[in-house]
Design a protein around this motif. Structure first.
Motif, mmCIF file in Angstrom:
data_model
loop_
_atom_site.group_PDB
_atom_site.id
_atom_site.type_symbol
_atom_site.label_atom_id
_atom_site.label_comp_id
_atom_site.label_asym_id
_atom_site.label_seq_id
_atom_site.Cartn_x
_atom_site.Cartn_y
_atom_site.Cartn_z
ATOM 1 N N VAL A 154 -5.028 1.774 5.477
ATOM 2 C CA VAL A 154 -5.761 1.308 4.532
ATOM 3 C C VAL A 154 -6.417 -0.359 4.774
ATOM 4 O O VAL A 154 -6.869 -0.704 3.924
ATOM 5 C CB VAL A 154 -5.180 1.516 3.062
ATOM 6 C CG1 VAL A 154 -4.815 2.940 2.785
ATOM 7 C CG2 VAL A 154 -3.994 0.432 2.942
ATOM 8 N N ALA A 159 -5.698 9.083 -0.584
ATOM 9 C CA ALA A 159 -4.970 7.531 -0.588
ATOM 10 C C ALA A 159 -4.560 6.998 -1.845
ATOM 11 O O ALA A 159 -3.499 6.475 -2.019
ATOM 12 C CB ALA A 159 -5.843 6.971 0.276
ATOM 13 N N SER A 194 0.717 -1.218 0.174
ATOM 14 C CA SER A 194 -0.099 -0.011 0.018
ATOM 15 C C SER A 194 0.883 1.262 0.097
ATOM 16 O O SER A 194 2.013 1.065 0.385
ATOM 17 C CB SER A 194 -0.965 0.052 1.246
ATOM 18 O OG SER A 194 -0.203 0.159 2.364
ATOM 19 N N THR A 214 -5.649 -0.094 -1.509
ATOM 20 C CA THR A 214 -6.097 1.359 -1.122
ATOM 21 C C THR A 214 -7.707 1.704 -0.840
ATOM 22 O O THR A 214 -8.174 0.681 -0.666
ATOM 23 C CB THR A 214 -6.010 2.090 -2.470
ATOM 24 O OG1 THR A 214 -5.997 3.555 -2.288
ATOM 25 C CG2 THR A 214 -6.820 1.747 -3.703
ATOM 26 N N THR A 215 -7.918 2.716 -0.519
ATOM 27 C CA THR A 215 -9.101 3.317 -0.126
ATOM 28 C C THR A 215 -9.796 4.116 -1.303
ATOM 29 O O THR A 215 -8.858 4.535 -1.985
ATOM 30 C CB THR A 215 -9.196 3.890 1.282
ATOM 31 O OG1 THR A 215 -8.292 5.066 1.258
ATOM 32 C CG2 THR A 215 -8.876 2.937 2.305
#
Length: 378
Positions: free
Chosen positions: A128, A260, A123, A254-255
């Motif tokens: 996340v 992000a 990430s 990820t978000t």
């Protein structure tokens, strides 16, 4: 009264039956590991079996004794079975270690004949849910019958042992470590060696060596998949993994929120510079299901697609969004309790999404690059 010839034949049949007893940590027959020291049958039909455990105080002693007694008792003609246990000598442990290593100290996953898929879960930033995604993907794959391992490469922020409820240290056989197992997943982490609350204050070279040892000095066995839980970002550990496990494929978590996603895109530049492939994106915390049946996107939307499109530009092939995992309190509760949500609440929305992602990854075939195939010409 049983004759000498009959006793010899019974002892041979017992030894053959013990080939069905599997060491719970090494996952190979105790006869193959030379753990069966003696098998004797007296004139009254009483069988005495002595088994050598790999170490003194082996935590699996009771189970091995029970399985050995049951296997021996399956041989007809015996009146009683007695099982005694001892411990291997240092010389015997070294011989066992050499056999398990098959003469190699190199990282087995780099061998051209290895069919293990290595997935580096990464990430761009922390928070996340990368580790919870890793733990649940591993548990889901194991529940589907795959042989799975997780190497916790997040040296400073390790959390994988807790997510699997593992508190025991690995068993050490000579200089080889046997990884603890939970929910069918073999797990190795520096967190198994660190007292609660103590920080790991290491710099790059020491972290590199730790990952190298976990890859080469741990008896993983024949895995279908090894998942690496990487620390967030593109620092020393990510570079070390690319060097030590060059066949590892990256999965980026990820978000949905733009900030992000922007950070996660940096993983693409790392993948490009170390020539590592990115095979997909997992969007976590995608939405929250409300009691009235509607959804609210707390962190926005589109982050997964944005990251996938950016990464595709770096690796020069399409990068799919493997799935979207909704916000679910049960995912957090499972992590806190040491039970992955795919096991704890398999019908939850988060579990369903994670299982589908795991199956998508598992459907990718194990590699055959460099493997020698048997060919005949007529």
């Amino acid at each position: 009264m049983i004759s000498s010839e009959e006793r010899t034949a019974l002892a041979e049949r017992i030894h053959e039956a013990l080939g069905q007893v599997i060491d719970p940590e090494i996952h190979r027959p105790i006869t193959e590991l030379d753990m069966v020291d003696t098998v004797e049958v007296d004139e009254d039909g009483v069988a005495s079996v002595r088994v050598l455990l790999t170490i003194e105080g082996c935590p699996m002693r009771d189970r091995i004794e029970k399985d050995t007694a049951e296997a021996a008792a399956s041989v007809p003609g015996l009146t009683e079975v007695r099982v005694d246990t001892g411990a291997m000598t240092e010389e015997q442990r070294r011989a066992l270690t050499a056999r398990l290593r098959e003469g190699r100290r190199a990282i087995p996953f780099n061998d051209p004949s290895s069919l293990t898929r290595v997935l580096a879960i990464s990430s761009g930033k922390g928070g996340v849910g990368k580790s919870s995604v890793t733990a649940n993907l591993a548990a889901a794959m194991a529940a589907d019958g795959l042989h799975v391992g997780v190497l916790d490469a997040d040296i400073h922020g390790f959390s994988i042992p807790g997510m699997f409820g593992i508190t025991a240290q690995p068993t050490k056989v000579s200089d080889l470590l046997m990884p603890p197992e939970a929910y069918g997943v073999k797990v190795m982490s520096i967190g198994m060696f660190v007292p609660p609350g103590q920080a790991v204050v290491w710099r790059g070279p020491k972290m590199h060596r730790a990952i190298e040892q976990f890859a080469s000095d741990v008896y993983w066995g024949d895995l279908d998949v090894l998942l690496l839980d990487l620390p967030p970002g593109t620092g020393d550990v990510a570079i070390s993994v690319a060097q030590l496990l060059p066949r590892a494929e990256m999965v980026v978590v990820t978000t949905p929120q733009p900030s992000a996603a922007t950070v996660a895109e940096r993983v693409g530049s790392l993948a490009e510079s170390v020539e590592q492939d990115v095979i997909g994106v997992v969007e976590n915390m995608s939405w929250l299901d409300l009691p009235d049946g509607t959804r609210t996107e707390l962190f926005g939307s589109g982050g997964g697609q944005r990251v996938a499109a950016s990464l595709a530009g770096h690796v020069r092939h399409p990068v799919p969004v493997l799935g979207q995992v909704p916000l679910d309190p049960r995912l957090r509760e499972g992590a806190d309790e040491g039970v992955p949500v795919v096991i704890r609440d398999p019908r939850s929305a988060a579990a369903a999404a994670l299982r589908e992602i795991a199956r998508t990854l598992a459907r990718r075939p194990r590699g055959l690059a460099g493997r020698k195939l048997s060919l005949s010409v007529s």
